[in-house]
Design an enzyme around this catalytic site. Structure first.
Site, PDB file in Angstrom:
ATOM      1  N   SER A  62       0.807  -1.210   0.000  1.00 41.75           N
ATOM      2  CA  SER A  62       0.000   0.000   0.000  1.00 41.75           C
ATOM      3  C   SER A  62       0.848   1.272   0.000  1.00 41.75           C
ATOM      4  O   SER A  62       0.358   2.324  -0.357  1.00 41.75           O
ATOM      5  CB  SER A  62      -0.932   0.011   1.211  1.00 41.75           C
ATOM      6  OG  SER A  62      -0.197   0.225   2.385  1.00 41.75           O
ATOM      7  N   LYS A 106       0.542   4.560   7.053  1.00 43.49           N
ATOM      8  CA  LYS A 106      -0.051   5.334   5.948  1.00 43.49           C
ATOM      9  C   LYS A 106       0.408   6.785   6.070  1.00 43.49           C
ATOM     10  O   LYS A 106       1.044   7.172   7.045  1.00 43.49           O
ATOM     11  CB  LYS A 106      -1.581   5.275   6.017  1.00 43.49           C
ATOM     12  CG  LYS A 106      -2.184   3.887   5.836  1.00 43.49           C
ATOM     13  CD  LYS A 106      -2.334   3.522   4.391  1.00 43.49           C
ATOM     14  CE  LYS A 106      -2.996   2.162   4.229  1.00 43.49           C
ATOM     15  NZ  LYS A 106      -2.113   1.042   4.541  1.00 43.49           N
TER      16      LYS A 106
END
Lengths: 189, 205
Positions: A62, A106
């Protein structure tokens, strides 16, 4: 109190002595002393890893190309836990809001009060939403293969475990991570 | 402790050693309260009459024994948990678990309540009750026992289990540990038990 002072002066009973004094005057650590030493070291290390800095391995695509899918170790500053001194553009490590016991890394794209797009730009229909008080909006750098705030909504700042401050392991990437975001600047002003 | 007892600790040759011992003691306390047990005062009246019923009237706060060891394991409806407030990251709140992940709740109408509104976003913004909510995976629905003065899931929405950091296992009274009373008053929120499944976005990978 008098009794306590006497106890302190007389020393501990034999089993709890951490060292014995040899006839030569040398001190020798007992097994109990060794156990105490190990326990103390473990305690200090644990508190340091929990409240100061820690190194973790990451897994997943990701955050490509910032973080490699496998074999990437990162340095996390726990001093930024619960969103302290976190700004838009920082990489954060947080507890996953849906999957218990899992963590994720993230990038923060919105802080409380900011307006963010709720979907993937240019792919799906999206709405402008305001990040609520005490929350932030996180997104993966690899927008196509990232399950982030677009799925689970705003992330409570209290779930943030720390800020990613450096790459440690692929030696080619080793170094501090800078927040590349700059304040908007108008040359005519 | 009289000064004569403390004075040897402050001598230069003992200063480093005693500083190290104090540091170790602090680390021990922090580790035990983080991972095993802790005692906290319950400030505020949101859990009355179970906890701190005279908090606002008389300023008397109950002290609660918390288990910090795996608090979210085997969580049941009716357990009392502490969690980091989603809207204020540095504050802790204590509430009762009403519904678990996968359950459905009909929150009571809060039009006449104290706080009112639902701090969500998108579809759920300014939610005022009277509609079914399915608790997402990994979340719980928490409420205070005193609904008039409680800022809970009716205002905040479902709480992530990651925010939960302790489970109340007893209340300290007269120097002893006693059981926490069960909720006596029937709340307005209806719960339909259900089973939660991993969301499909995560189930694939």
């Amino acid at each position: 109190m008098n009794r306590l002072a006497r106890l302190l002066r007389s020393g501990l009973p034999p089993f709890f002595r951490t060292y014995t004094v040899l006839p030569s005057g040398q001190r020798r650590r007992t097994y109990f002393g060794l156990a105490v030493l190990y326990a103390n070291t473990a305690l200090l290390t644990h508190v340091f890893l929990t409240y100061m800095y820690t190194i973790k391995a990451t897994y997943g695509i990701s955050m490509v190309p910032t973080i490699n899918p496998v074999g990437n170790w990162i340095l996390i500053s726990k001093r930024h836990r619960r969103g302290r001194r976190i700004a838009v553009g920082d990489l954060v490590s947080f507890k996953h809001p849906l999957l218990e016991g899992q963590g994720a890394v993230k990038r923060v794209v919105g802080m409380p009060g900011d307006f963010v797009l709720s979907g993937t730009p240019g792919v799906e229909e999206q709405r402008m939403v305001q990040v609520p008080e005490g929350h932030c909006w996180v997104a993966g750098d690899n927008q196509k293969h990232s399950r982030d705030s677009r799925y689970f909504g705003p992330l409570p700042l209290a779930l943030i475990k720390g800020k990613v401050i450096a790459h440690v392991l692929p030696l080619s990437k080793m170094g501090w991570i800078e927040n590349g975001l700059q304040e908007p600047w108008d040359p005519d002003a | 402790m009289p000064f004569s007892t403390l004075r040897p600790l402050l001598r230069p040759r003992n200063l480093f050693s005693s500083g190290y011992k104090i540091l170790l003691g602090c680390c021990l306390v922090v580790t035990v309260t983080d991972h095993f047990v802790d005692i906290i005062p319950v400030m505020g009246e949101s859990m009355s009459p179970s906890l701190s019923p005279f908090s606002k009237i008389a300023g008397k706060h109950d002290h609660v024994l918390l288990s910090r060891y795996n608090p979210t394991k085997d969580l049941k409806r009716g357990d009392i948990v502490t969690f980091w407030k989603p809207h204020k990251p540095e504050e802790i709140s204590i509430k009762r678990v009403i519904a678990l992940e996968g359950d459905e709740v009909w929150p009571r109408d809060r039009e006449r309540g104290t706080q009112g509104g639902y701090g969500g976003y998108g579809e759920r913004a300014n939610y005022k009750g009277g509609r079914r909510i399915k608790i997402p995976h990994g979340h719980v629905w928490v409420e205070g026992d005193y609904w008039r003065g409680s800022y809970d899931s009716n205002d905040l929405g479902p709480i992530s289990k990651g925010l939960i950091d302790g489970k109340a296992i007893g209340i300290l009274k007269w120097g002893r540990i006693e059981d926490i009373p069960h909720k006596t008053e029937k709340g307005g929120t209806k719960v339909i038990p259900g089973i939660s499944q991993l969301p499909k976005e995560w189930a694939e990978g």
